[in-house]
Design a protein around this motif. Structure first.
Motif, mmCIF file in Angstrom:
data_model
loop_
_atom_site.group_PDB
_atom_site.id
_atom_site.type_symbol
_atom_site.label_atom_id
_atom_site.label_comp_id
_atom_site.label_asym_id
_atom_site.label_seq_id
_atom_site.Cartn_x
_atom_site.Cartn_y
_atom_site.Cartn_z
ATOM 1 N N VAL A 151 -36.054 -13.030 -58.425
ATOM 2 C CA VAL A 151 -35.174 -12.402 -57.436
ATOM 3 C C VAL A 151 -35.931 -12.384 -56.114
ATOM 4 C CG1 VAL A 151 -34.088 -10.253 -56.691
ATOM 5 C CG2 VAL A 151 -33.912 -10.973 -59.078
ATOM 6 N N VAL A 152 -35.288 -12.797 -55.043
ATOM 7 C CA VAL A 152 -35.904 -12.748 -53.714
ATOM 8 C C VAL A 152 -35.226 -11.639 -52.926
ATOM 9 C CG1 VAL A 152 -36.451 -14.017 -51.604
ATOM 10 C CG2 VAL A 152 -36.324 -15.233 -53.793
ATOM 11 N N TYR A 153 -36.030 -10.690 -52.451
ATOM 12 C CA TYR A 153 -35.491 -9.575 -51.668
ATOM 13 C C TYR A 153 -35.929 -9.752 -50.220
ATOM 14 C CZ TYR A 153 -34.314 -4.837 -50.200
ATOM 15 O OH TYR A 153 -33.773 -3.760 -49.547
ATOM 16 N N ILE A 154 -34.948 -9.827 -49.321
ATOM 17 C CA ILE A 154 -35.218 -10.158 -47.920
ATOM 18 C C ILE A 154 -34.778 -9.007 -47.027
ATOM 19 C CG2 ILE A 154 -34.712 -11.782 -46.044
ATOM 20 C CD1 ILE A 154 -33.924 -13.815 -48.296
ATOM 21 N N LEU A 178 -40.476 -17.538 -42.007
ATOM 22 C CA LEU A 178 -41.096 -17.137 -43.270
ATOM 23 C C LEU A 178 -40.104 -17.256 -44.418
ATOM 24 C CD1 LEU A 178 -43.431 -15.858 -44.910
ATOM 25 C CD2 LEU A 178 -42.500 -13.618 -44.280
ATOM 26 N N VAL A 179 -38.877 -16.806 -44.197
ATOM 27 C CA VAL A 179 -37.860 -16.860 -45.250
ATOM 28 C C VAL A 179 -37.567 -18.306 -45.635
ATOM 29 C CG1 VAL A 179 -35.453 -16.356 -45.812
ATOM 30 C CG2 VAL A 179 -36.833 -14.649 -44.597
ATOM 31 N N ASP A 180 -37.343 -19.158 -44.640
ATOM 32 C CA ASP A 180 -37.042 -20.568 -44.923
ATOM 33 C C ASP A 180 -38.203 -21.254 -45.640
ATOM 34 O OD1 ASP A 180 -34.611 -20.244 -43.717
ATOM 35 O OD2 ASP A 180 -35.161 -21.230 -41.833
ATOM 36 N N TYR A 181 -39.419 -20.967 -45.201
ATOM 37 C CA TYR A 181 -40.606 -21.559 -45.831
ATOM 38 C C TYR A 181 -40.675 -21.170 -47.310
ATOM 39 C CZ TYR A 181 -45.536 -22.273 -47.007
ATOM 40 O OH TYR A 181 -46.710 -22.647 -47.619
ATOM 41 N N THR A 182 -40.446 -19.906 -47.592
ATOM 42 C CA THR A 182 -40.572 -19.410 -48.967
ATOM 43 C C THR A 182 -39.482 -19.972 -49.868
ATOM 44 O OG1 THR A 182 -41.550 -17.362 -48.097
ATOM 45 C CG2 THR A 182 -40.751 -17.329 -50.362
ATOM 46 N N LEU A 183 -38.245 -19.993 -49.390
ATOM 47 C CA LEU A 183 -37.154 -20.523 -50.209
ATOM 48 C C LEU A 183 -37.323 -22.021 -50.455
ATOM 49 C CD1 LEU A 183 -34.051 -18.613 -48.769
ATOM 50 C CD2 LEU A 183 -35.547 -17.989 -50.675
ATOM 51 N N ASN A 184 -37.830 -22.724 -49.465
ATOM 52 C CA ASN A 184 -38.111 -24.157 -49.654
ATOM 53 C C ASN A 184 -39.177 -24.375 -50.718
ATOM 54 O OD1 ASN A 184 -36.227 -25.068 -47.803
ATOM 55 N ND2 ASN A 184 -37.669 -25.056 -46.089
ATOM 56 N N LEU A 237 -39.769 -11.565 -55.683
ATOM 57 C CA LEU A 237 -40.558 -11.952 -54.522
ATOM 58 C C LEU A 237 -39.970 -11.226 -53.320
ATOM 59 C CD1 LEU A 237 -41.622 -15.613 -53.678
ATOM 60 C CD2 LEU A 237 -41.243 -13.882 -51.942
ATOM 61 N N THR A 238 -40.770 -10.401 -52.639
ATOM 62 C CA THR A 238 -40.241 -9.587 -51.556
ATOM 63 C C THR A 238 -40.745 -10.078 -50.208
ATOM 64 O OG1 THR A 238 -41.971 -7.896 -51.414
ATOM 65 C CG2 THR A 238 -40.345 -7.641 -53.141
ATOM 66 N N LEU A 239 -39.791 -10.345 -49.332
ATOM 67 C CA LEU A 239 -40.049 -10.681 -47.936
ATOM 68 C C LEU A 239 -39.486 -9.510 -47.136
ATOM 69 C CD1 LEU A 239 -38.876 -14.402 -48.067
ATOM 70 C CD2 LEU A 239 -41.222 -13.551 -48.275
ATOM 71 N N ASP A 240 -40.235 -8.440 -47.112
ATOM 72 C CA ASP A 240 -39.756 -7.157 -46.621
ATOM 73 C C ASP A 240 -40.561 -6.723 -45.408
ATOM 74 O OD1 ASP A 240 -38.623 -4.643 -46.364
ATOM 75 O OD2 ASP A 240 -38.741 -4.196 -48.498
ATOM 76 N N ALA A 241 -39.905 -6.079 -44.475
ATOM 77 C CA ALA A 241 -40.604 -5.459 -43.353
ATOM 78 C C ALA A 241 -41.160 -4.113 -43.813
ATOM 79 C CB ALA A 241 -39.635 -5.299 -42.179
ATOM 80 N N ILE A 266 -38.031 -23.569 -59.126
ATOM 81 C CA ILE A 266 -37.986 -22.202 -59.644
ATOM 82 C C ILE A 266 -36.606 -21.618 -59.334
ATOM 83 C CG2 ILE A 266 -38.892 -19.857 -59.298
ATOM 84 C CD1 ILE A 266 -41.636 -21.133 -58.909
ATOM 85 N N SER A 267 -35.920 -21.163 -60.352
ATOM 86 C CA SER A 267 -34.582 -20.599 -60.137
ATOM 87 C C SER A 267 -34.702 -19.213 -59.501
ATOM 88 C CB SER A 267 -33.825 -20.514 -61.461
ATOM 89 O OG SER A 267 -34.500 -19.679 -62.383
ATOM 90 N N TYR A 268 -33.805 -18.931 -58.574
ATOM 91 C CA TYR A 268 -33.865 -17.636 -57.893
ATOM 92 C C TYR A 268 -32.492 -17.233 -57.394
ATOM 93 C CZ TYR A 268 -33.662 -20.168 -53.425
ATOM 94 O OH TYR A 268 -33.281 -20.963 -52.379
ATOM 95 N N LYS A 269 -32.347 -15.950 -57.121
ATOM 96 C CA LYS A 269 -31.175 -15.417 -56.435
ATOM 97 C C LYS A 269 -31.670 -14.498 -55.337
ATOM 98 C CE LYS A 269 -26.696 -13.158 -57.001
ATOM 99 N NZ LYS A 269 -25.673 -12.671 -57.963
ATOM 100 N N ALA A 270 -31.189 -14.681 -54.131
ATOM 101 C CA ALA A 270 -31.658 -13.916 -52.980
ATOM 102 C C ALA A 270 -30.702 -12.763 -52.673
ATOM 103 C CB ALA A 270 -31.799 -14.823 -51.762
ATOM 104 N N PHE A 271 -31.290 -11.608 -52.347
ATOM 105 C CA PHE A 271 -30.540 -10.438 -51.897
ATOM 106 C C PHE A 271 -31.076 -10.036 -50.527
ATOM 107 C CE2 PHE A 271 -30.039 -10.373 -56.436
ATOM 108 C CZ PHE A 271 -28.761 -9.888 -56.648
ATOM 109 N N THR A 272 -30.167 -9.853 -49.596
ATOM 110 C CA THR A 272 -30.548 -9.467 -48.244
ATOM 111 C C THR A 272 -30.178 -8.015 -48.010
ATOM 112 O OG1 THR A 272 -30.244 -11.722 -47.430
ATOM 113 C CG2 THR A 272 -30.265 -9.961 -45.781
ATOM 114 N N TYR A 273 -31.116 -7.248 -47.525
ATOM 115 C CA TYR A 273 -30.925 -5.816 -47.253
ATOM 116 C C TYR A 273 -29.622 -5.568 -46.485
ATOM 117 C CZ TYR A 273 -31.747 -1.270 -45.010
ATOM 118 O OH TYR A 273 -31.622 0.011 -44.552
ATOM 119 N N GLY A 274 -28.840 -4.612 -46.977
ATOM 120 C CA GLY A 274 -27.621 -4.224 -46.288
ATOM 121 C C GLY A 274 -26.401 -5.049 -46.592
#
Length: 263
Positions: free
Chosen positions: A105-108, A115-121, A154-158, A128-136
């Motif tokens: 799970v990717v939490y953005i 950074l987000v594009d680099y990581t998802l690429n 995998l968290t890409l969080d502020a 690697i299979s994933y599903k992304a969730f964006t805050y809000g």
């Protein structure tokens, strides 16, 4: 309705959406203010510490890093700054026997688009299979159901004052791979520009995951570390025990005891 204060025999009053002068509240009532008033302290809570409010009033800062942030932005606060994190619903957010059909799970939340594009690429390149969730912009039911099928998050969080969504994942026993923020300047609400750029040269030191231990997963800072950290998590995700950390640190009983012990 302020009159309720005078008509009821409260032990502890929680004021999380407005400031009421503590001297207008009967002195036998303990008061917790916040945490929802402001990003940076302002208004009547700013001023010299009032000793007669110590032990009776506290301003809830959710986690310890906010203490230093507030005192960087205001010379002093009239009452003690105390972390009273909200409890995680460990009965609802819990592991089950659902098979791990999803790698990640990717939490953005408000990090740079680069950074987000680099990581998802990277995840795509590694197949690697994933599903992304964006805050809000996600449904909590979908989030919970997806967590239960994932090997890790995998968290890409502020910056986070507490990091509730991350703690819900850990409560499901999902380990985190955190690309950690080091200050509030890492927040980029539009994906390109720091939200707080105008406040340089303030430090604004802040983490993505304020409540953490090594049993919860891996934390890195540099983008160059992401690839190898993903490989490590794919190999070792089952060796981490984040739910144990949540139960002993942020369960209902622990959080309520923290408040009662303070007063």
């Amino acid at each position: 309705d302020v009159n309720r204060i005078y008509n009821s025999n409260y032990d502890i009053l929680i004021l999380n959406d407005k400031f009421i002068d503590p001297y207008s509240i009967p002195s036998n009532i303990k008061v917790i203010y916040g945490p929802q008033f402001f990003v940076f302290p302002s208004g009547p809570v700013v001023g010299p510490l009032k000793q007669d409010l110590v032990g009776r009033c506290a301003f809830n800062i959710l986690s310890t890093w906010v203490h230093d942030l507030y005192l960087e932005m205001a010379e002093s606060i009239i009452m003690p700054l105390v972390p009273f994190p909200f409890a995680v619903d460990t009965d609802r957010f819990k592991p089950d026997l659902t098979s791990k059909t999803l790698d990640c799970v990717v939490y953005i939340k408000r990090r740079s688009k680069q950074l987000v594009d680099y990581t998802l690429n990277l995840l795509n390149e590694k197949k690697i299979s994933y599903k992304a969730f964006t805050y809000g912009s996600y449904n909590e039911h979908d989030y919970l159901n997806t967590l239960r099928t994932a090997k890790f998050m995998l968290t890409l969080d502020a910056h986070e004052s507490q990091g509730f969504a991350l703690e819900e994942a850990m409560s499901c026993d999902i380990p985190l791979l955190v690309v950690d923020a080091i200050s509030m300047y890492d927040e980029m609400g539009d994906g390109y520009t720091s939200t707080y750029k105008h406040l340089h040269p303030k430090k604004l030191i802040a983490p993505s995951v304020p409540y953490w231990s090594d049993e919860c997963g891996l934390k890195i800072i540099e983008q160059s570390e992401i690839s190898s950290a993903i490989d490590t998590m794919m190999d070792k995700y089952s060796t981490f025990t984040p739910r144990q950390f949540i139960v002993k640190t942020l369960s209902n009983e622990v959080c309520m005891r923290r408040i009662l012990d303070y007063f």
